[in-house]
Each structure stands twice: as C-alpha cells, then as structure tokens.
Design a protein around this motif. Sequence first.
Motif, short mmCIF file in Angstrom:
data_model
loop_
_atom_site.label_atom_id
_atom_site.label_comp_id
_atom_site.label_asym_id
_atom_site.label_seq_id
_atom_site.Cartn_x
_atom_site.Cartn_y
_atom_site.Cartn_z
N TYR A 252 23.00 54.73 73.80
CA TYR A 252 23.95 55.38 73.26
C TYR A 252 24.49 54.11 72.27
O TYR A 252 24.29 53.15 72.52
CB TYR A 252 24.97 55.76 74.37
N SER A 253 25.30 54.72 71.13
CA SER A 253 25.73 53.91 70.15
C SER A 253 27.04 54.63 69.90
O SER A 253 27.26 55.74 69.92
CB SER A 253 24.93 53.91 68.83
N ALA A 254 27.78 53.87 69.08
CA ALA A 254 29.07 54.22 68.52
C ALA A 254 29.65 53.68 67.45
O ALA A 254 29.19 52.50 66.98
CB ALA A 254 30.27 54.04 69.56
N GLY A 255 30.07 54.39 66.59
CA GLY A 255 30.59 53.95 65.09
C GLY A 255 31.43 54.77 64.45
O GLY A 255 32.39 55.39 64.93
N TYR B 176 30.72 63.60 42.50
CA TYR B 176 30.03 62.44 43.10
C TYR B 176 30.59 61.91 44.13
O TYR B 176 31.82 61.70 44.18
CB TYR B 176 30.27 61.18 41.76
N THR B 177 29.75 61.30 45.16
CA THR B 177 30.13 60.67 46.36
C THR B 177 29.64 59.54 46.64
O THR B 177 28.45 59.09 46.53
CB THR B 177 29.54 61.91 47.41
N ALA B 178 30.34 58.52 47.45
CA ALA B 178 30.00 57.31 47.89
C ALA B 178 30.49 57.34 49.13
O ALA B 178 31.41 58.10 49.75
CB ALA B 178 30.65 56.22 47.38
N TYR B 179 29.66 56.75 50.28
CA TYR B 179 29.89 56.68 51.66
C TYR B 179 29.48 55.42 52.23
O TYR B 179 28.42 54.75 51.74
CB TYR B 179 29.42 57.76 52.32
N ALA B 180 29.93 55.06 53.40
CA ALA B 180 29.41 53.77 54.11
C ALA B 180 29.61 54.12 55.66
O ALA B 180 30.74 54.76 56.07
CB ALA B 180 30.28 52.57 53.58
N GLY B 181 29.04 53.59 56.39
CA GLY B 181 29.09 53.77 57.86
C GLY B 181 28.60 52.73 58.42
O GLY B 181 27.71 51.74 58.35
N TYR B 182 29.35 52.40 59.91
CA TYR B 182 28.81 51.43 60.82
C TYR B 182 28.62 51.70 62.06
O TYR B 182 29.48 52.80 62.63
CB TYR B 182 29.85 50.39 60.76
N THR B 183 27.47 51.49 62.83
CA THR B 183 27.10 51.68 63.97
C THR B 183 26.71 50.71 65.32
O THR B 183 25.97 49.82 64.61
CB THR B 183 25.99 52.88 64.34
N ARG B 184 27.19 50.49 66.31
CA ARG B 184 26.86 49.50 67.43
C ARG B 184 26.06 50.26 68.35
O ARG B 184 26.41 51.07 69.04
CB ARG B 184 28.11 48.96 67.85
N ILE B 185 24.76 49.70 68.75
CA ILE B 185 23.97 49.91 69.94
C ILE B 185 24.23 49.43 70.90
O ILE B 185 24.50 48.37 70.97
CB ILE B 185 22.60 49.84 69.52
N LEU B 186 24.93 50.12 72.03
CA LEU B 186 25.60 49.79 73.40
C LEU B 186 24.57 50.01 74.46
O LEU B 186 23.72 50.56 74.55
CB LEU B 186 26.72 50.68 73.27
N GLY B 187 25.18 49.49 75.70
CA GLY B 187 24.42 50.02 76.62
C GLY B 187 23.22 49.18 77.06
O GLY B 187 22.81 48.16 76.59
#
Length: 292
Positions: free
Chosen positions: A229-232, A247-258
Amino acid sequence: MAMTPVPPRTPRYRAVLGAGALVAAFGTTAPRAADLNADLPRTTPTFAMVDPNTWIVTLSGSIQAVPRYPGASDYTAVGYPSIDVRRVGEPRRFSTPDDGFSLSLFDTESFRIGPTARFVPGRYYGDDRRHLYGFRDARFAVEPGVFAEFYPVSFIRTRVEVRQGLYGHHGTVGSVAADYLIPAEKFLFSVGPRLNVGDASYARKYFGVSPIEAALNGRVTPYDPRSFYSAGVLGGVTYTQSETWSYTAYAGYTRILGASGDSPLVRRPFGNPNQYQFGLRVDYAFRMPALF
C-alpha cells in the motif's frame, strides 16, 4: 427563451495510446457552460440550443516524468495522446493522470460506473545493470477492472478502482482518490489524497526478493512482502484559453508504506519509497457530426 433539455447521457469514450503510457491523461477545465471543455458536473439547466446530432471531440497530448518502474529512484519521460468524445451539452468529466483508461456505462451528474484499465511499467535488468544484477525482469503489466465515481457535492470528486492483473502480474490491486475542485475565472485548481493497495501476489512481483535472486545479486537478503500500500497527494491546475484550447500542469507525491516500503528494492541504492510525478497536457477541442 424556452429551455431545451440536455439529451440523455450516452456511454463516454476515452482512449489513451502510446507505448509505455503509465496512466490515463489528466483533463480539467474551468466549469463554464459555454466552454467545450467544461469539466465539472452540470448543476444548472442548459438554456442554449443543443444539437443532439453533434459531438465534441477533444484531442490531447501529454508528457510527464514518472519513476522508471514501481519503487525506482530514477525517472523517465513518457508522452502519449488521448481522445475524449461526448455529445454537445454534456460536460467533459474531470479526470486526473492516475485515473485508469475508462468507459462510463452508467453516467449521471453525481455518479458513474464502468470498466477501466491501467498499465504499470516493468522493471528490467537493462534499467540498472549494476544494481539489478540477478533479479528476474518484472514485465510491464496490464490491469483491467471496474471504477466508480461519486460527487457528494459538485466540487468534490471521489473515485474507487478495483483491478486484476492479467499480464505482467496476477495480483489484485485497488485505489481510492478524492479531489477538491476550485474554479477561479479561467482556471481550475484541484488537490486531493490518494491511497493504493495490492495483495501479496502484486507485492512479491515488484518488491519481493527470492533466495536465488539474493544469492546472485549478493547485496540483498531474501524478502517476502505480504501486501502493498502507498499513500500520497496529487494536485493540478488547468487554464482554459478558449472553447478550443486548454492547458494543464500537475504534480503528485506518493510514499510506499508497510511491508513493500520495507523492501530492499525501495532502499538506496536500489530504489526510493518516495515517488513523484510531474506532467503537462494540451487539449484541443472541435465539433463534428455524430457518426451514430
């Protein structure tokens, strides 16, 4: 002026192409009824004349930087096109880059459901010959499944996906997302949390180390993760220049957990539990006569 009702919703089609595309394209636009690219659910009647025999076709091109494979510490650029087709008078649905390729079979202003699919990048010896020596390749995966979206209010979208790996891995995976939508003139801002889960089969494919692999590599010990599981969080902003261009710009962050987060494959020098993504998208919309 007499009100002309919006025609009944029909199945919504969206295709994503391009070798190695990791996720479906991200398409958000300012919610104005006159715009071809309106993305928020319509909550007020449409008074403009609607021709039910006309479609709006939106062609999009996206490029993003994503981890080379699940848990990787280095990144690669991925570019892909997409297409969205809907009838005039139907708003274009909000979507994000971590939505799967989807087809709505039941679609209302507050709820929709249908099949979906995702592509997961593979991990190959050639990606890092120094550190991945001795490991079996984890081929890219195809994950078909189902999705459901619900809008408790017009500015909050929730989405759930459940998918089954058919190629590359044979695990069961799922994702839960929520997005808070903030329109401001020609801009639409969005931000929301993410949760991804997977069973033991999925976790072992991408984060497990067998005794043979550990012996051949010589730098890790055997490891058997029983779950993933991961959360972000993911955020984006769209600027709608006109009915034709946005026009679209995006950014994301996810942390792998467990258990998967404790795998040696997501620890340096093999990988990183912190996963980022960045992307840009251009939409071009036009009208055409309905083909059926």
